[in-house]
Design a protein around this motif. Structure first.
Motif, PDB file in Angstrom:
ATOM      1  N   GLY A  37       0.944  -1.201   0.013  1.00 32.81           N
ATOM      2  CA  GLY A  37       0.202   0.055  -0.012  1.00 32.81           C
ATOM      3  C   GLY A  37       0.769   1.146   0.095  1.00 32.81           C
ATOM      4  O   GLY A  37       2.214   1.305   0.008  1.00 32.81           O
ATOM      5  N   THR A  38       0.325   2.412  -0.476  1.00 37.41           N
ATOM      6  CA  THR A  38       0.889   3.500  -0.259  1.00 37.41           C
ATOM      7  C   THR A  38       1.548   4.261   0.892  1.00 37.41           C
ATOM      8  O   THR A  38       2.246   4.805   0.851  1.00 37.41           O
ATOM      9  N   GLY A  39       0.457   3.839   1.716  1.00 36.37           N
ATOM     10  CA  GLY A  39       0.930   4.190   3.348  1.00 36.37           C
ATOM     11  C   GLY A  39       2.083   3.782   3.483  1.00 36.37           C
ATOM     12  O   GLY A  39       3.157   4.426   4.429  1.00 36.37           O
ATOM     13  N   LEU A  40       2.285   2.523   3.405  1.00 32.59           N
ATOM     14  CA  LEU A  40       3.480   1.805   3.917  1.00 32.59           C
ATOM     15  C   LEU A  40       4.688   2.237   3.110  1.00 32.59           C
ATOM     16  O   LEU A  40       6.031   2.416   3.507  1.00 32.59           O
ATOM     17  N   LYS A  41       4.554   2.611   1.827  1.00 32.91           N
ATOM     18  CA  LYS A  41       5.658   3.162   0.835  1.00 32.91           C
ATOM     19  C   LYS A  41       6.229   4.599   1.599  1.00 32.91           C
ATOM     20  O   LYS A  41       7.262   4.678   1.589  1.00 32.91           O
ATOM     21  N   ASN A  42       5.068   5.229   2.017  1.00 29.49           N
ATOM     22  CA  ASN A  42       5.452   6.560   2.683  1.00 29.49           C
ATOM     23  C   ASN A  42       6.416   6.383   3.816  1.00 29.49           C
ATOM     24  O   ASN A  42       7.311   7.146   3.980  1.00 29.49           O
ATOM     25  N   LEU A  43       6.131   5.326   4.684  1.00 27.14           N
ATOM     26  CA  LEU A  43       6.975   4.940   5.873  1.00 27.14           C
ATOM     27  C   LEU A  43       8.380   4.749   5.316  1.00 27.14           C
ATOM     28  O   LEU A  43       9.458   5.002   6.005  1.00 27.14           O
ATOM     29  N   ILE A  44       8.532   3.796   4.164  1.00 27.14           N
ATOM     30  CA  ILE A  44       9.896   3.597   3.790  1.00 27.14           C
ATOM     31  C   ILE A  44      10.592   4.664   3.101  1.00 27.14           C
ATOM     32  O   ILE A  44      11.737   4.977   3.495  1.00 27.14           O
ATOM     33  N   TYR A  45       9.667   5.653   2.574  1.00 29.84           N
ATOM     34  CA  TYR A  45      10.398   6.833   1.978  1.00 29.84           C
ATOM     35  C   TYR A  45      10.922   7.776   3.186  1.00 29.84           C
ATOM     36  O   TYR A  45      12.160   8.271   2.815  1.00 29.84           O
ATOM     37  N   LYS A  46      10.395   7.643   4.566  1.00 29.87           N
ATOM     38  CA  LYS A  46      10.800   8.595   5.393  1.00 29.87           C
ATOM     39  C   LYS A  46      12.120   7.916   5.982  1.00 29.87           C
ATOM     40  O   LYS A  46      12.933   8.640   6.510  1.00 29.87           O
ATOM     41  N   ALA A  47      12.271   6.687   5.733  1.00 29.75           N
ATOM     42  CA  ALA A  47      13.516   6.213   6.291  1.00 29.75           C
ATOM     43  C   ALA A  47      14.961   6.585   5.339  1.00 29.75           C
ATOM     44  O   ALA A  47      15.953   6.459   5.996  1.00 29.75           O
ATOM     45  N   ASN A  48      14.551   7.152   4.353  1.00 25.11           N
ATOM     46  CA  ASN A  48      15.592   7.540   3.506  1.00 25.11           C
ATOM     47  C   ASN A  48      15.848   9.098   3.700  1.00 25.11           C
ATOM     48  O   ASN A  48      16.682   9.704   3.067  1.00 25.11           O
ATOM     49  N   ASN A  49      15.188   9.705   4.617  1.00 20.60           N
ATOM     50  CA  ASN A  49      15.354  11.227   5.025  1.00 20.60           C
ATOM     51  C   ASN A  49      16.386  11.238   6.286  1.00 20.60           C
ATOM     52  O   ASN A  49      15.622  10.858   7.420  1.00 20.60           O
ATOM     53  N   PHE A  51      17.455  13.670   8.328  1.00 23.39           N
ATOM     54  CA  PHE A  51      16.887  14.580   9.231  1.00 23.39           C
ATOM     55  C   PHE A  51      15.606  13.805  10.095  1.00 23.39           C
ATOM     56  O   PHE A  51      15.681  14.044  11.183  1.00 23.39           O
ATOM     57  N   ILE A  52      14.636  13.209   9.452  1.00 28.49           N
ATOM     58  CA  ILE A  52      13.608  12.573   9.950  1.00 28.49           C
ATOM     59  C   ILE A  52      14.174  11.633  10.806  1.00 28.49           C
ATOM     60  O   ILE A  52      13.931  11.299  11.994  1.00 28.49           O
ATOM     61  N   LEU A  53      15.222  10.761  10.248  1.00 27.53           N
ATOM     62  CA  LEU A  53      15.612   9.443  10.952  1.00 27.53           C
ATOM     63  C   LEU A  53      16.419   9.867  12.277  1.00 27.53           C
ATOM     64  O   LEU A  53      16.145   9.152  13.255  1.00 27.53           O
ATOM     65  N   GLU A  54      16.816  11.203  12.545  1.00 31.28           N
ATOM     66  CA  GLU A  54      17.357  11.638  13.793  1.00 31.28           C
ATOM     67  C   GLU A  54      16.439  11.600  14.841  1.00 31.28           C
ATOM     68  O   GLU A  54      16.740  11.634  15.947  1.00 31.28           O
ATOM     69  N   LEU A  55      15.177  11.617  14.390  1.00 32.88           N
ATOM     70  CA  LEU A  55      14.017  11.902  15.495  1.00 32.88           C
ATOM     71  C   LEU A  55      13.820  10.390  16.417  1.00 32.88           C
ATOM     72  O   LEU A  55      13.189  10.183  17.371  1.00 32.88           O
ATOM     73  N   GLY A  56      14.287   9.496  15.494  1.00 36.97           N
ATOM     74  CA  GLY A  56      14.109   8.031  16.088  1.00 36.97           C
ATOM     75  C   GLY A  56      13.007   7.215  15.356  1.00 36.97           C
ATOM     76  O   GLY A  56      12.213   8.020  14.813  1.00 36.97           O
ATOM     77  N   GLY A  57      13.279   6.009  15.380  1.00 34.52           N
ATOM     78  CA  GLY A  57      12.307   5.094  14.440  1.00 34.52           C
ATOM     79  C   GLY A  57      10.800   5.229  14.794  1.00 34.52           C
ATOM     80  O   GLY A  57      10.071   5.289  13.915  1.00 34.52           O
TER      81      GLY A  57
END
Length: 172
Positions: A37-49, A51-57
């Motif tokens: 699903g597209t929602g799950l893909k959005n989670l995966i895309y966030k893992a490539n950022n 700056f966002i990753l610094e916030l924690g999983g």
């Protein structure tokens, strides 16, 4: 106007709309977070950022899911509101008509003063007097079309018009 008449906005109609829209919302949300699903893909895309990753999983997952849920729920509520409104109103997403050129100029001037940095003017009820007192010249009025969230025209009295902008969900 090409609109389909529905029954008036009764409790029965509202119940019918809710019984259709809420399960549809739940089904669509479930599909979006399924394996492909597209929602799950959005989670995966966030893992490539980075700056966002610094916030924690956990923060990445919860913030992504909450933004998605907020946006999806807002869209669902908007569909419900529109369906209910359509029972008693003609609903469109624009306003159009002929505006005298002097009135259009005065509205532009007022908007510029409201939006100036720093503000040169704060909107007041009396500002409408400046628009309504403008005498129409010999110029032809301009045809204007303005996109809006919702332009409602009462079915029982087409002289009653309402402009609405809904602020629901993640697209505030």
């Amino acid at each position: 106007m090409g609109y389909v008449e529905k029954m008036p906005a009764t409790q029965e109609l509202i119940d019918q709309i809710m019984q259709k829209q809420i399960p549809e919302f739940a089904t669509n949300l479930k599909k979006r977070y399924a394996l492909k699903g597209t929602g799950l893909k959005n989670l995966i895309y966030k893992a490539n950022n980075p700056f966002i990753l610094e916030l924690g999983g956990e923060i990445v997952i919860y913030s992504t899911m909450m933004r998605s849920l907020d946006s999806s729920l807002g869209n669902c509520l908007e569909k419900i509101a529109r369906s209910i409104a359509e029972a008693s109103y003609y609903v469109s997403n624009e306003v159009e008509g002929y505006v005298p050129i002097g009135v259009a100029r005065q509205i532009d001037q007022l908007m510029n003063e409201y939006m100036a940095k720093p503000k040169r003017r704060i909107p007041k009820q009396t500002d409408l007097n400046e628009i309504t007192l403008i005498e129409q010249g010999l110029e032809e009025p301009e045809h204007k079309v303005h996109k809006s969230d919702y332009h409602l025209i009462k079915k029982s009295d087409d002289r009653q018009h309402f402009l609405l902008e809904l602020k629901i969900g993640g697209d505030l």
